[in-house]
Structure formats: C-alpha cells, structure tokens
Design a protein around this motif. Structure first.
Motif, PDB file in Angstrom:
ATOM      1  N   LEU A  34       3.179  -7.907   2.955  1.00  0.00           N
ATOM      2  CA  LEU A  34       4.363  -8.346   2.225  1.00  0.00           C
ATOM      3  C   LEU A  34       4.962  -9.605   2.822  1.00  0.00           C
ATOM      4  N   HIS A  56       7.552   0.603   0.297  1.00  0.00           N
ATOM      5  CA  HIS A  56       6.122   0.583   0.602  1.00  0.00           C
ATOM      6  C   HIS A  56       5.757   1.420   1.834  1.00  0.00           C
ATOM      7  N   ARG A  88      15.165  -3.856   1.749  1.00  0.00           N
ATOM      8  CA  ARG A  88      15.030  -3.539   0.319  1.00  0.00           C
ATOM      9  C   ARG A  88      13.599  -3.737  -0.157  1.00  0.00           C
ATOM     10  N   VAL A  89      12.940  -4.769   0.341  1.00  0.00           N
ATOM     11  CA  VAL A  89      11.567  -5.053  -0.093  1.00  0.00           C
ATOM     12  C   VAL A  89      10.566  -4.131   0.603  1.00  0.00           C
ATOM     13  N   VAL A  90      10.730  -3.927   1.899  1.00  0.00           N
ATOM     14  CA  VAL A  90       9.736  -3.200   2.681  1.00  0.00           C
ATOM     15  C   VAL A  90       9.816  -1.691   2.486  1.00  0.00           C
ATOM     16  N   GLU A 117      17.930  -7.532   2.702  1.00  0.00           N
ATOM     17  CA  GLU A 117      16.873  -7.898   1.765  1.00  0.00           C
ATOM     18  C   GLU A 117      15.500  -7.489   2.295  1.00  0.00           C
ATOM     19  N   TYR A 118      15.286  -7.687   3.580  1.00  0.00           N
ATOM     20  CA  TYR A 118      14.030  -7.296   4.218  1.00  0.00           C
ATOM     21  C   TYR A 118      13.788  -5.800   4.029  1.00  0.00           C
TER      22      TYR A 118
END
Length: 285
Positions: free
Chosen positions: A113, A181, A176-178, A173-174
């Motif tokens: 990612l 997964h 939220r994205v990671v 934000e980090y």
C-alpha cells in the motif's frame, strides 16, 4: 457532552478501587515531567487504598518517568496491552506476541500500500528496526539497537509491538487506509504525536483487554475503575472503564469514546479528577 468532573449521564458514581492511567499526554507532559500536583494526587490514591496501574504504549524499557518521578514500583501494562511488567522486580509478568509469519505478512501488505514505509519491532527484551526507520534526528539509534532486515532480526514469535512509519500523510489517514487490510491479522492503532506511525499488537489485544484481566484478578469490577487517556490507543480502555476520562487536550477519537472529559494535561486534569474522587471517598468514609 463535555463532562469534566461529572459521572456519565444517568450513571451513579461508583466507589473508586482502581485508577488506570495512560502516561504520555495524560500524566507526562511534553517536557518529560509529571507535575507535582499529579504526583501528589496519585500518591494520595495509594494512601487511600486505591490500586494504581499504568497502561501505556511504551515498552518496559521506557518506564523511568514512573520510577524516577513517581516512585512507582507496581504493575505496568505496556506495549498497548501486549506485555505486563513488574517495576519492583524489573521483570516481565506476562506477554502476548505476534507470530513471526504474521509480522512478515503484515509488512508485505503495508509495503504494498505504501512502499516507502519503514518498520520496527519491540520484543520483551529489545527494539529492532529497519535502518530506514531511524529519522535524521534519531540517527543515534543506529548505534544503540540492532538494525537491518527485520526478517533477519526477528528470531521467533517474540514481537509484542510492530510499528510502521511513513511521512507525508497524517496518522489518521494512514490508519484509515491500512487498517482494513490488516485488521484480520493484528490489532492496530496509533498514538505518536510527532510522527506518522502505526502500532500493531497481537490480534485481539489492546489496553482494555489486558486491563480487564488485571482488574478481574484483583476482584475489581469495571464500574470501580477510573481510567485516563488521550489518544486512539486509549479508546477501548476509556469505553470499558466505569469512568473513562479522555483528556480535553487529547485526540478527537479519545474524546468521542467517552462522555467524560478531564481538563487538559497542562491543567493537571488527572489530578483534578482524582482530587474530587478522593474527596468523595473521604466523605463516604
């Protein structure tokens, strides 16, 4: 509702038998000091027979503010719940580890990612990191810890905290994205205020889980626990405790986790709440 100094709406205030406090940003200021007022309030709790436990994201090797400034020699729940440490004997009481294969799997997912991510790991005994994890201001770490490829540095299933760090985006934000997964593999949160870093613990482990086990062993109910915290890694603990106080100076996620908001750390918020609670104990006695 900001409820500094008040119990949760509609809830009768319970007898305080255990105080559980985060360290950084909650009792430990940015200058590395615990205020005299806070020290006095925590000592007064112990003098009144109230149990005291600290619950932190810090590793066991970073607990000197408690021993040197507070004189604490009791139990500390470290690494976001993955390790329990006895300051009196300077020994690990218990620990939960992320399996080595899981660490390496998570690393590959996050790197897919965000290829520029750097990683590090805490074990009960030491801190190991990829060389890129050391920032220019922390270059001295390269002389103090083992560094290189984590696959070579991690010998077995011993990682109690796995960290991923990046620049250029916010920690929120980090995460939220990671998180979507890797949330099936590890517990994930963040708490650093001066860098974008994710903190991962064994799946199902967080501050609240280990604190609940600790309180249960003492015969203390959740309603008798007063907890303090300021960051996302405190959210579960604040929600679990009978009275969970988010510091008004804290992260929005912590403030949203509970109706109870203590004054900020610069206003000695923990001390203010404990002074009021101890006054209630004396009146009840």
């Amino acid at each position: 509702m900001a409820a500094s100094g008040r119990a949760k709406a509609g809830v009768v205030e319970q007898l305080m038998r255990l105080v559980a406090s985060d360290i950084d940003g909650t009792i430990l200021r940015r200058d590395g000091r615990i205020s005299d007022r806070t020290v006095q309030a925590l000592h007064a709790c112990e003098a009144a027979g109230v149990e005291l436990v600290f619950v932190t994201g810090r590793p066991a090797r970073w607990l000197t503010p408690l021993s040197e400034q507070l004189g604490h020699s009791g139990t500390v729940i470290c690494s976001n719940g993955a390790l329990v440490y006895d300051l009196e004997t300077m020994s690990v009481v218990s620990s939960e580890a992320i399996h080595r294969d899981t660490v390496l799997e998570v690393r590959e997912i996050v790197r897919g990612l965000f290829p520029e991510t750097a990683f590090a790991a805490e074990t009960p005994a030491e801190f190991v990191m990829e060389t890129a994890f050391a920032e220019p201001r922390h270059q001295r770490l390269l002389d103090e810890v083992r560094h290189g490829d984590l696959e070579d540095l991690i010998d077995g299933d011993e990682v109690v905290k796995f960290m991923a760090k990046i620049e250029g985006i916010t920690a929120d934000e980090y995460l939220r994205v990671v998180a979507p997964h890797v949330a099936h593999l590890v517990s994930i949160t963040h708490s650093a205020v001066d860098m974008t870093m994710l903190e991962m613990a064994p799946l199902g482990v967080n501050k609240a889980v280990t604190l609940a086990e600790y309180a249960h062993a003492l015969g203390i109910a959740p309603a008798q626990v007063v907890a303090f915290g300021d960051m996302p890694n405190d959210v579960e603990m604040l929600a679990w405790a009978g009275e969970g106080y988010a510091m008004s100076s804290g992260h929005p996620d912590a403030l949203a986790a509970t109706e109870l908001h203590a004054p900020g750390i610069e206003d000695d918020g923990v001390a203010q709440v404990l002074e009021r609670k101890l006054g209630g104990l004396r009146r009840a006695g």
